[in-house]
Design a protein around this motif. Structure first.
Motif, PDB file in Angstrom:
ATOM      1  N   ASP A 165       6.330  61.069  51.966  1.00  0.00           N
ATOM      2  CA  ASP A 165       4.936  60.764  52.295  1.00  0.00           C
ATOM      3  C   ASP A 165       4.679  59.262  52.205  1.00  0.00           C
ATOM      4  N   LYS A 166       5.208  58.653  51.153  1.00  0.00           N
ATOM      5  CA  LYS A 166       4.988  57.219  50.937  1.00  0.00           C
ATOM      6  C   LYS A 166       5.614  56.395  52.056  1.00  0.00           C
ATOM      7  N   SER A 167       6.859  56.695  52.395  1.00  0.00           N
ATOM      8  CA  SER A 167       7.531  55.934  53.453  1.00  0.00           C
ATOM      9  C   SER A 167       6.881  56.175  54.806  1.00  0.00           C
ATOM     10  N   PHE A 168       6.530  57.409  55.070  1.00  0.00           N
ATOM     11  CA  PHE A 168       5.886  57.749  56.342  1.00  0.00           C
ATOM     12  C   PHE A 168       4.566  56.990  56.495  1.00  0.00           C
ATOM     13  N   GLY A 169       3.781  56.960  55.423  1.00  0.00           N
ATOM     14  CA  GLY A 169       2.506  56.232  55.469  1.00  0.00           C
ATOM     15  C   GLY A 169       2.709  54.748  55.679  1.00  0.00           C
ATOM     16  N   ARG A 170       3.734  54.192  55.030  1.00  0.00           N
ATOM     17  CA  ARG A 170       4.017  52.753  55.163  1.00  0.00           C
ATOM     18  C   ARG A 170       4.437  52.420  56.589  1.00  0.00           C
ATOM     19  N   TYR A 171       5.318  53.256  57.172  1.00  0.00           N
ATOM     20  CA  TYR A 171       5.769  52.989  58.534  1.00  0.00           C
ATOM     21  C   TYR A 171       4.634  53.163  59.546  1.00  0.00           C
ATOM     22  N   TRP A 176       4.366  48.640  64.438  1.00  0.00           N
ATOM     23  CA  TRP A 176       5.112  47.676  65.270  1.00  0.00           C
ATOM     24  C   TRP A 176       6.448  47.316  64.632  1.00  0.00           C
ATOM     25  N   LEU A 177       6.446  47.201  63.286  1.00  0.00           N
ATOM     26  CA  LEU A 177       7.680  46.895  62.582  1.00  0.00           C
ATOM     27  C   LEU A 177       8.608  48.109  62.561  1.00  0.00           C
ATOM     28  N   ALA A 178       8.016  49.275  62.307  1.00  0.00           N
ATOM     29  CA  ALA A 178       8.813  50.510  62.263  1.00  0.00           C
ATOM     30  C   ALA A 178       9.533  50.748  63.580  1.00  0.00           C
ATOM     31  N   LYS A 179       8.830  50.528  64.672  1.00  0.00           N
ATOM     32  CA  LYS A 179       9.433  50.764  65.984  1.00  0.00           C
ATOM     33  C   LYS A 179      10.659  49.880  66.188  1.00  0.00           C
ATOM     34  N   ARG A 180      10.558  48.627  65.768  1.00  0.00           N
ATOM     35  CA  ARG A 180      11.681  47.704  65.971  1.00  0.00           C
ATOM     36  C   ARG A 180      12.843  47.984  65.017  1.00  0.00           C
ATOM     37  N   LEU A 181      12.547  48.571  63.868  1.00  0.00           N
ATOM     38  CA  LEU A 181      13.616  48.987  62.970  1.00  0.00           C
ATOM     39  C   LEU A 181      14.325  50.223  63.510  1.00  0.00           C
ATOM     40  N   PHE A 182      13.543  51.219  63.884  1.00  0.00           N
ATOM     41  CA  PHE A 182      14.125  52.498  64.280  1.00  0.00           C
ATOM     42  C   PHE A 182      14.819  52.439  65.632  1.00  0.00           C
ATOM     43  N   GLU A 183      14.401  51.509  66.483  1.00  0.00           N
ATOM     44  CA  GLU A 183      15.070  51.421  67.774  1.00  0.00           C
ATOM     45  C   GLU A 183      16.498  50.883  67.632  1.00  0.00           C
ATOM     46  N   LYS A 184      16.844  50.355  66.473  1.00  0.00           N
ATOM     47  CA  LYS A 184      18.212  49.896  66.227  1.00  0.00           C
ATOM     48  C   LYS A 184      19.166  51.058  65.921  1.00  0.00           C
ATOM     49  N   LEU A 185      18.620  52.240  65.686  1.00  0.00           N
ATOM     50  CA  LEU A 185      19.442  53.390  65.332  1.00  0.00           C
ATOM     51  C   LEU A 185      19.937  54.109  66.574  1.00  0.00           C
TER      52      LEU A 185
END
Length: 436
Positions: A165-171, A176-185
């Motif tokens: 829950d904590k990580s999901f809320g933070r992302y 905008w930051l989450a998208k650029r992190l996850f697109e590296k996967l």
């Protein structure tokens, strides 16, 4: 271009931020102990990894702590037995590193500690390891680590993916930051349907559900009846006594268990209490609680083999929970009563068929707990008072404990298979990376 600016901002900010948090980091290391072993690895200075063998791909797996290092075992066994790929395994915590060295070195090419996520340290480790595929466990994303992978054209897989829950809320807050992190996967192998939905919602692509690897861990050191009785005696308990386990407890939960146990001792059956705190360095505050009550108790870190019979044992040691769980007749799963949040894993109790109770705050294991409860394999309590009441009810009802035990074992068997699905996906990505 945007990402290039982001990674340079991250690099510039890393050192001053690290200097700010370093005193807390140092205090935690000193409290928990064991962090001095191979400390240079944290700066990327691992022993030299052998040169690559032709036709054998190399995987770098990072499993941050004990839960993840144990969950990766089926994957390591597969690659060790088949020789399809060689593995470099890193971890972060001192306890997990101990397990790595004691258990996994024969299965892997090299083991070490994950470097701090700063460009100089990360780059040094990457140049040494030279992986063809990177595997991260659960939800651990490090910007510099991901950048090095992208720069070198190395695919990255998030394995056993979970979003608390904590990580999901933070992302979601920083989409905008989450998208650029996850697109590296290159792939997210989610542990549940709910986790898959969450990863997709914060911008991850190529998400699929493979299940939770923790269901597939093989439990080899199983205790028979004689061994269980011997271990109980070692803890200061009678071999035929029944045992209430506080599994990975957090502040406040020991108080609830002691109050519950005082009432439990008023009955006719011979119950004992075993408290296993999540963090052994909390021993002093728990010892104060034990000294304030009248029942005899022992402290396992001080007395490994109890000489006198005790009603309560504080198991303030590290790495014993799996073995100690097998001696329990009833368990309370910690970090689940307010103000604690998140919960500790209920899977091991289920594996051994231990009837279990936990509080309302099992957020990090929501899909697992919902599944357990549907299967009639666990009981959720709304607060500390209700947790006490349920524990007392179950302690007095052997028939209901047996039903919970059988349901938990059946639930565990029904949820296996994540390791096979994960291995297949990793194999596909390696073949794509090699162009074969």
């Amino acid at each position: 271009m945007v990402y290039q600016r982001m990674i340079w901002l991250y690099r510039i900010a890393f050192l001053p931020l690290f200097l700010v948090v370093f005193p807390l980091y140092l205090r935690r290391m000193l409290n928990r102990g064991g962090y001095g072993k191979d400390f240079s690895h944290r700066f990327g200075k691992m022993p030299a990894v052998p040169a690559k063998r032709k036709g054998v791909p190399r995987i770098w797996i990072q499993a941050v702590s004990v839960g993840e290092i144990q969950a990766i075992e089926p994957i390591l066994k597969h690659f060790a037995q088949t020789g399809f790929a060689e593995v470099v395994l890193t971890t972060t915590t001192s306890t997990a590193y101990t397990i790595l060295r004691e258990k996994y070195l024969p299965m892997i090419l090299r083991g070490g500690i994950f470097p701090l996520d700063f460009v100089l340290f990360s780059k040094r480790a990457w140049n040494n390891i030279q992986p063809d595929l990177v595997v991260l466990m659960e939800g651990e994303l490090w910007p510099e680590h991901l950048h090095q992978a992208k720069k070198r054209g190395v695919p990255v897989v998030l394995l056993n993916g979970r979003l608390s829950d904590k990580s999901f809320g933070r992302y979601k807050k920083h989409a905008w930051l989450a998208k650029r992190l996850f697109e590296k996967l290159s792939a997210v192998l989610a542990s549940s349907e709910e986790d898959a939905r969450r990863f997709t919602a914060v911008g991850a692509k190529r998400v699929e559900v493979t299940g939770n690897l923790k269901f597939d861990v093989e439990y080899n050191n199983l205790l028979d009846g004689e061994a269980r009785a011997a271990l109980k005696k070692e803890l200061g308990f009678g071999g035929q006594s029944k045992m209430l386990l506080g599994s990975s407890t957090w502040p406040g939960e020991e108080t609830m268990l002691l109050e519950c146990f005082a009432r439990l001792r008023e009955g006719e059956e011979d119950w004992r209490l075993l408290i296993v705190p999540r963090h052994a360095e909390r021993r002093d505050e728990i010892v104060k609680l034990l000294r304030a009550q009248a029942l005899p108790w022992v402290q396992r870190s001080v007395t490994a083999k109890a000489q006198n019979e005790a009603m309560i044992c504080l198991a303030d040691t590290t790495g014993e929970l799996r073995t100690l769980t097998q001696t329990a007749d009833l368990a309370f799963v910690g970090k689940s009563l307010p103000p604690n949040k998140g919960g500790q894993t209920p899977i091991e109790a289920a594996v051994f068929g231990i009837p279990m109770v936990y509080g309302p705050n099992m957020h990090n294991f929501r899909p697992i707990c919902a599944s357990l409860e549907r299967a009639g394999a666990a009981v959720r309590a709304t607060d500390a008072a209700r947790a006490q009441a349920v524990l007392l009810e179950l302690a007095a009802d052997a028939k209901r404990r047996k039903a919970l035990s059988e349901s938990a074992k059946a639930w565990h068997q029904a949820n296996r298979g994540a390791a096979h699905r994960s291995i297949e996906k990793i194999g596909q990505l390696l073949r794509l990376a090699s162009g074969s």
